[in-house]
Design a protein around this motif. Structure first.
Motif, short mmCIF file in Angstrom:
data_model
loop_
_atom_site.label_atom_id
_atom_site.label_comp_id
_atom_site.label_asym_id
_atom_site.label_seq_id
_atom_site.Cartn_x
_atom_site.Cartn_y
_atom_site.Cartn_z
N GLU A 89 0.84 -1.20 0.00
CA GLU A 89 0.00 0.00 0.00
C GLU A 89 0.87 1.25 0.00
OE1 GLU A 89 -3.12 -0.20 -0.51
OE2 GLU A 89 -3.28 -2.37 -0.27
N PRO A 90 1.43 1.63 -1.13
CA PRO A 90 2.25 2.84 -1.20
C PRO A 90 1.37 4.09 -1.12
CG PRO A 90 1.93 1.94 -3.39
CD PRO A 90 1.31 0.95 -2.45
N SER A 91 1.93 5.14 -0.60
CA SER A 91 1.20 6.41 -0.50
C SER A 91 1.91 7.55 -1.21
CB SER A 91 0.99 6.77 0.98
OG SER A 91 2.24 6.89 1.65
N TYR A 92 2.99 7.22 -1.93
CA TYR A 92 3.82 8.26 -2.52
C TYR A 92 4.52 7.65 -3.73
CZ TYR A 92 6.72 12.55 -2.06
OH TYR A 92 7.34 13.77 -2.23
N TYR A 93 4.78 8.46 -4.76
CA TYR A 93 5.40 7.92 -5.97
C TYR A 93 6.83 7.46 -5.73
CZ TYR A 93 8.23 12.15 -6.77
OH TYR A 93 9.15 13.16 -6.67
N LEU A 94 7.43 7.90 -4.63
CA LEU A 94 8.79 7.47 -4.31
C LEU A 94 8.84 6.11 -3.62
CD1 LEU A 94 10.26 10.87 -3.07
CD2 LEU A 94 10.72 9.72 -5.24
N GLN A 95 7.70 5.48 -3.44
CA GLN A 95 7.61 4.14 -2.84
C GLN A 95 7.21 3.14 -3.92
OE1 GLN A 95 4.65 5.02 0.13
NE2 GLN A 95 6.18 5.51 1.69
N MET A 96 7.85 1.99 -3.94
CA MET A 96 7.56 0.99 -4.97
C MET A 96 8.00 -0.39 -4.50
SD MET A 96 10.53 2.19 -7.67
CE MET A 96 9.93 3.87 -7.58
N ALA A 97 7.33 -1.42 -5.02
CA ALA A 97 7.69 -2.81 -4.73
C ALA A 97 7.19 -3.68 -5.87
CB ALA A 97 7.09 -3.27 -3.41
N GLY A 98 7.91 -4.76 -6.16
CA GLY A 98 7.46 -5.63 -7.24
C GLY A 98 8.47 -6.68 -7.66
N LEU A 99 8.45 -6.98 -8.96
CA LEU A 99 9.20 -8.09 -9.55
C LEU A 99 10.23 -7.52 -10.53
CD1 LEU A 99 9.45 -11.22 -10.02
CD2 LEU A 99 7.68 -10.95 -11.78
N MET A 100 11.47 -7.95 -10.40
CA MET A 100 12.55 -7.34 -11.16
C MET A 100 13.44 -8.39 -11.83
SD MET A 100 15.58 -4.78 -9.73
CE MET A 100 14.47 -3.39 -9.52
N LEU A 101 13.81 -8.15 -13.08
CA LEU A 101 14.92 -8.84 -13.73
C LEU A 101 16.13 -7.94 -13.58
CD1 LEU A 101 13.34 -10.23 -17.04
CD2 LEU A 101 13.30 -11.19 -14.74
N TYR A 102 17.23 -8.49 -13.06
CA TYR A 102 18.34 -7.64 -12.64
C TYR A 102 19.68 -8.26 -13.02
CZ TYR A 102 21.22 -4.72 -9.53
OH TYR A 102 22.14 -3.85 -9.02
N LEU A 103 20.44 -7.52 -13.84
CA LEU A 103 21.83 -7.88 -14.11
C LEU A 103 22.76 -7.08 -13.21
CD1 LEU A 103 23.98 -9.35 -15.88
CD2 LEU A 103 23.95 -7.31 -17.35
N ASN A 104 22.58 -5.77 -13.20
CA ASN A 104 23.35 -4.89 -12.33
C ASN A 104 22.64 -3.54 -12.27
OD1 ASN A 104 24.23 -3.42 -14.73
ND2 ASN A 104 25.77 -5.02 -15.01
N GLU A 105 23.25 -2.59 -11.56
CA GLU A 105 22.57 -1.30 -11.34
C GLU A 105 22.39 -0.50 -12.62
OE1 GLU A 105 26.97 -0.78 -10.11
OE2 GLU A 105 25.37 -2.28 -9.88
N ASP A 106 23.05 -0.88 -13.71
CA ASP A 106 22.89 -0.19 -14.98
C ASP A 106 21.97 -0.92 -15.95
OD1 ASP A 106 24.62 1.80 -14.14
OD2 ASP A 106 26.38 0.81 -14.98
N ASN A 107 21.55 -2.14 -15.60
CA ASN A 107 20.75 -2.97 -16.50
C ASN A 107 19.74 -3.79 -15.71
OD1 ASN A 107 22.30 -2.76 -19.31
ND2 ASN A 107 23.85 -2.97 -17.72
N TYR A 108 18.50 -3.32 -15.71
CA TYR A 108 17.43 -4.05 -15.01
C TYR A 108 16.09 -3.71 -15.65
CZ TYR A 108 16.94 0.46 -12.61
OH TYR A 108 16.77 1.80 -12.33
N TRP A 109 15.07 -4.50 -15.31
CA TRP A 109 13.71 -4.32 -15.83
C TRP A 109 12.76 -4.63 -14.69
CZ3 TRP A 109 10.87 -7.92 -19.78
CH2 TRP A 109 9.88 -7.20 -20.46
N TYR A 110 11.88 -3.68 -14.34
CA TYR A 110 11.19 -3.71 -13.05
C TYR A 110 9.70 -3.44 -13.26
CZ TYR A 110 10.68 -2.50 -8.01
OH TYR A 110 10.33 -2.45 -6.68
N ALA A 111 8.86 -4.43 -12.91
CA ALA A 111 7.40 -4.26 -12.85
C ALA A 111 7.03 -4.06 -11.39
CB ALA A 111 6.71 -5.49 -13.41
N TYR A 112 6.33 -2.93 -11.09
CA TYR A 112 6.18 -2.58 -9.69
C TYR A 112 4.85 -1.89 -9.41
CZ TYR A 112 7.52 2.11 -11.32
OH TYR A 112 7.56 3.32 -11.98
N ALA A 113 4.44 -1.95 -8.16
CA ALA A 113 3.31 -1.18 -7.65
C ALA A 113 3.84 0.09 -7.02
CB ALA A 113 2.53 -2.01 -6.63
N SER A 114 3.15 1.20 -7.28
CA SER A 114 3.54 2.47 -6.70
C SER A 114 2.28 3.33 -6.53
CB SER A 114 4.58 3.18 -7.59
OG SER A 114 5.07 4.34 -6.97
#
Length: 518
Positions: free
Chosen positions: A389-414
């Motif tokens: 239950e986020p209340s602000y656009y700076l909050q997020m959670a979800g499912l991520m494909l992650y290679l490193n901090e420069d290469n990722y793909w993130y589906a999230y609730a915000s």
């Protein structure tokens, strides 16, 4: 038959040993924790998780991508396990801050001693136990003065005093590079009156190779195999196993020899999304005393004969399901730069769920609260469910494909102003950030299900809200070749991020289901 790779997915830089009738392989973990994963086998074909060694000994916060825990080396001598490893803090040219450590334990599962710092002159440390009781440290030597090309200038050796827990004497340049250059990953084996030095050369990409040299004396001079390299894929892009190199040896109880080595399986011949994997080849000593593949030549095979007397159990489980109904986190999970702890990753705060308290941004090098699983198959599906239950656009959670901090793909609730809770997708591709335009309203108070389907180099996110039966696409189908490259491989993770207040929000994940389809 042994089917390669024996350790699919991100499992690089294998060091293989045998203790009694059990084989062990330790692999590099880089910025992922716990550090130094170990697998075990009794037939060299079927490997299972054994343990992770570095659970408290290292601090990786702030380490850049592709740094941290490199090339562990296991050995066993006089009833004691020895582990050498490098903690790389920076690879900013022309220098490389690589610190080499030694720890010991009476069992592969510990308890492990406090780390003994040894040197920082290079990386890929290896401990050789000679017949006379003396011990010797080898490592790749980094020479910042080399102005063109790679700065790995060869192998250096120095004696180690186990009683004083310190290096003694002076370091000695043992071996220069062959024309393949980029010499690293040294191991010494004593066989038939020779000291055999096995190294990796040619870099960790397409030119990777195994070089063998030998000497009657430990300190040389070393003669290089006249048919060098002993193992490589560099001249055949049609081979399924590419980037073959970084080898280590074991002898079976029946006197057969096998080599574990690094490899990749590039998707579409180009994208090593699974990262660098581990394969095993059967080898032998020829009439001139040189190491050879039993299959002939120097190309790695996908199928290799089993050791004499070995049989297969038939178990080969690729799928991974966690319902988060236990008391401790499944050991197949990994975290980034910080170990999982009850402070931010709890199975007790809400029984039947993994509560992840939000960390810093998805690009943080310090407190990125992501719990992730290695991609092991070229095609797979992952599903998860979360209450958030986020209340602000700076909050997020979800499912991520992650290679490193420069290469990722993130589906999230915000949360978006005027819309309330939403589902979105962000992507960082080669350090270029994109906020994808799809915005799905997701009514507050309902559970959110997220999924990702990957077929080779293509992926698609999906979502399903609590009252729905059908999975719907979330965003566009994407080419995910950007999730390859570097020293690691793709992970699939669940996480929470809060750029308003560190640990100011949390998400409860109810399950995680990975199904491979190779």
């Amino acid at each position: 038959m042994i089917q390669n790779p024996v350790l699919p997915g991100f499992n690089p830089d294998p060091c293989m040993i045998r203790v009694d009738d059990v084989y062990y392989i330790a692999v590099s973990t880089f910025e992922w924790l716990p550090g130094v994963r170990v697998y075990e086998s009794r037939n060299l074909a079927e490997w299972s998780y054994c343990t992770d060694i570095l659970t408290r000994e290292v601090n990786l916060q702030g380490n850049p991508k592709n740094c941290s825990i490199w090339a562990p080396q296991l050995s066993f001598h006089d009833g004691l396990f020895y582990l050498m490893y490098t903690d790389v803090k920076s690879t900013k040219r022309p220098f490389k801050d690589s610190h080499n450590y030694l720890i010991t334990a009476p069992s592969i599962r510990g308890p492990w001693s406090e780390p003994v710092y040894l040197n920082s002159s290079g990386f890929d440390p290896s401990l050789f136990h000679d017949d006379d009781g003396r011990k010797w440290l080898l490592n790749a030597l980094w020479d910042y003065r080399i102005t063109e090309g790679n700065k790995s200038s060869g192998i250096v050796i120095q004696e180690y005093d186990a009683e004083r827990k310190a290096l003694i004497g002076e370091p000695f340049k043992l071996f220069d590079c062959t024309p393949l250059k980029k010499t690293e990953a040294p191991h010494i084996y004593k066989q038939a009156g020779y000291y055999y030095l096995i190294t990796a050369e040619g870099g960790t990409g397409r030119g990777h190779a195994v070089t063998v040299a030998r000497s009657r004396e430990l300190l040389g001079p070393y003669e290089v195999d006249p048919r060098n390299p002993m193992l490589t894929s560099s001249d055949n892009l049609e081979l399924e196993l590419q980037c073959a190199g970084h080898g280590s040896l074991v002898e079976t109880p029946q006197g057969e020899w096998y080599m574990a080595h690094l490899c990749t399986r590039p998707i579409d011949g180009e994208y090593a999304i699974l990262g660098r994997e581990t394969a095993v080849q059967q080898v032998y000593w020829d009439e001139d005393g040189w190491l050879r593949l039993t299959s002939g030549g120097y190309w790695p095979l996908m199928e290799v004969p089993l050791p004499q007397g070995a049989s297969l159990s038939g178990e080969n489980i690729s799928d991974f399901v966690d319902e988060f109904d236990g008391h401790v986190l499944d050991p197949l999970w990994n975290t980034l730069r910080v170990n999982a702890s009850e402070e931010w990753c709890s199975l007790s705060e809400k029984p039947g769920a993994l509560r992840i308290r939000a960390g810093e941004s998805p690009q943080s090098l310090f407190r990125h609260h992501l719990v992730a699983f290695r991609q092991k198959d070229r095609s797979f599906r992952v599903e998860t469910e979360l209450a958030y239950e986020p209340s602000y656009y700076l909050q997020m959670a979800g499912l991520m494909l992650y290679l490193n901090e420069d290469n990722y793909w993130y589906a999230y609730a915000s949360h978006e102003e005027g819309l309330g809770r939403v589902l979105r997708v962000m992507r960082c591709e080669k350090d270029s950030f994109v906020l994808e335009p799809t915005v799905i309203e997701a009514q507050t108070g309902s559970l959110v299900q997220l999924a990702v389907d990957v077929e080779g180099a293509w992926g698609q996110f999906y979502y399903r809200l609590q009252s729905a039966d059908e999975w719907l696409p979330l965003g566009e189908k994407r080419h995910i070749g950007f999730l390859s490259g570097g020293f690691t491989g793709n992970f699939i993770g669940i996480g929470a991020h809060d750029m308003n207040q560190y640990q100011g929000s949390y998400a409860d994940f109810h399950y995680f289901r990975y199904q491979g389809r190779d």
